[in-house]
Design a protein around this motif. Structure first.
Motif, PDB file in Angstrom:
ATOM      1  N   UNK A  60      16.965 -16.765 -25.835  1.00 43.45           N
ATOM      2  CA  UNK A  60      16.708 -16.724 -24.402  1.00 43.45           C
ATOM      3  C   UNK A  60      17.315 -17.955 -23.749  1.00 43.45           C
ATOM      4  N   UNK A  61      17.917 -17.782 -22.575  1.00 42.97           N
ATOM      5  CA  UNK A  61      18.568 -18.874 -21.878  1.00 42.97           C
ATOM      6  C   UNK A  61      17.567 -19.934 -21.446  1.00 42.97           C
ATOM      7  N   UNK A  62      18.046 -21.179 -21.383  1.00 36.82           N
ATOM      8  CA  UNK A  62      17.167 -22.295 -21.053  1.00 36.82           C
ATOM      9  C   UNK A  62      16.657 -22.235 -19.626  1.00 36.82           C
ATOM     10  N   UNK A  63      17.370 -21.541 -18.733  1.00 38.51           N
ATOM     11  CA  UNK A  63      16.919 -21.478 -17.348  1.00 38.51           C
ATOM     12  C   UNK A  63      15.885 -20.383 -17.108  1.00 38.51           C
ATOM     13  N   UNK A  64      15.440 -19.769 -18.182  1.00 36.13           N
ATOM     14  CA  UNK A  64      14.378 -18.779 -18.094  1.00 36.13           C
ATOM     15  C   UNK A  64      13.171 -19.284 -18.862  1.00 36.13           C
ATOM     16  N   UNK A  65      11.994 -19.119 -18.287  1.00 36.20           N
ATOM     17  CA  UNK A  65      10.781 -19.564 -18.968  1.00 36.20           C
ATOM     18  C   UNK A  65      10.486 -18.650 -20.137  1.00 36.20           C
ATOM     19  N   UNK A  66       9.788 -19.178 -21.123  1.00 37.29           N
ATOM     20  CA  UNK A  66       9.397 -18.395 -22.297  1.00 37.29           C
ATOM     21  C   UNK A  66       7.891 -18.192 -22.249  1.00 37.29           C
ATOM     22  N   UNK A  67       7.420 -17.006 -21.892  1.00 35.13           N
ATOM     23  CA  UNK A  67       5.982 -16.765 -21.783  1.00 35.13           C
ATOM     24  C   UNK A  67       5.322 -16.695 -23.143  1.00 35.13           C
ATOM     25  N   UNK A  68       4.007 -16.727 -23.130  1.00 39.40           N
ATOM     26  CA  UNK A  68       3.277 -16.568 -24.376  1.00 39.40           C
ATOM     27  C   UNK A  68       3.612 -15.222 -24.994  1.00 39.40           C
TER      28      UNK A  68
END
Length: 229
Positions: A191-199
């Protein structure tokens, strides 16, 4: 007979696996062949290549690393996985995937990478880089709740491993390598760094990896041959 892992171990906890706060990486695991994180891109190797259909990830040092099924003394298909996957063996070991290591380069920085690890061993290694800086190295033995003994069927040796950078941290290269036969992985997710990673989705049964002193529940039913480099 192999016992099933107790449902009491299921949870959503995580463990920081870097001693350097400036480059902390959190490791999480989940049961099943795919990432429990949403909105990720996945490389399945199903077309027999290590090509990213999104054109974002480049694999190098690939020779005969894409295989399918199991061959005794060479590689074992990750549990429940009937598709093509990536295998890595020591250089010049004269088995499939004997390139020694595989470089995974991201076109842009990412803050998440995950993969389905099959028959995990303590001689399987992953190096995480940001540019030329090595942020973290871990082996199969470093994965909490994992029994890195090469079992072909245990859920504690066949699990999805998620690497999540702390807030504001990124990485752009991952190196997978093995000192023995072999290191089998599939369904690489990023996943790209400019996107948050949800639980992760709790419905997928994320393993609680913060538990300490867990007694080994499984005995290895089939053991792969170790080939020293």
């Amino acid at each position: 007979m192999l016992q099933k892992i107790s449902l009491a171990l299921l949870g959503t906890t995580a463990v920081v696996i870097s001693a350097n706060p400036a480059s902390a990486i959190t490791l999480q695991v989940n049961i099943g062949p795919f990432s429990s994180y949403s909105n990720t891109k996945t490389i399945t190797f199903d077309d027999g290549t290590a090509n990213d259909p999104n054109g974002f990830v480049t694999y190098s040092n690939i020779t005969s690393n894409i295989v399918q099924g199991s061959v005794s003394g060479q590689y074992a298909s990750p549990y429940g996985d009937n598709t093509k996957f990536l295998t890595i063996a020591p250089k010049n070991s004269n088995v499939a995937g004997d390139s020694g290591f595989v470089n995974i380069n991201f076109k842009e920085a990412v803050n998440y990478f995950g993969f389905y690890a099959g028959s995990l061993d303590d001689y399987n290694f992953v190096d995480i880089y940001k540019g030329n800086q090595l942020l973290k190295t871990f082996s199969g033995a470093d994965v909490p709740t994992a029994i890195a003994n090469g079992s072909w069927t245990s859920t504690q040796a066949n699990m999805f491993i998620n690497l999540v950078a702390d807030t504001g941290e990124t990485f752009d290269r991952v190196v997978m390598r093995s000192n023995g036969v072999a290191f089998e992985t599939d369904n690489h997710a990023y996943r790209l760094a400019n996107q948050s990673v949800p639980e992760p989705n709790a419905m997928l049964g994320v393993l609680a990896i913060g538990a300490c002193g867990i007694t080994s529940l499984f005995k290895r039913s089939q053991r792969k041959v170790t080939v020293k480099a």
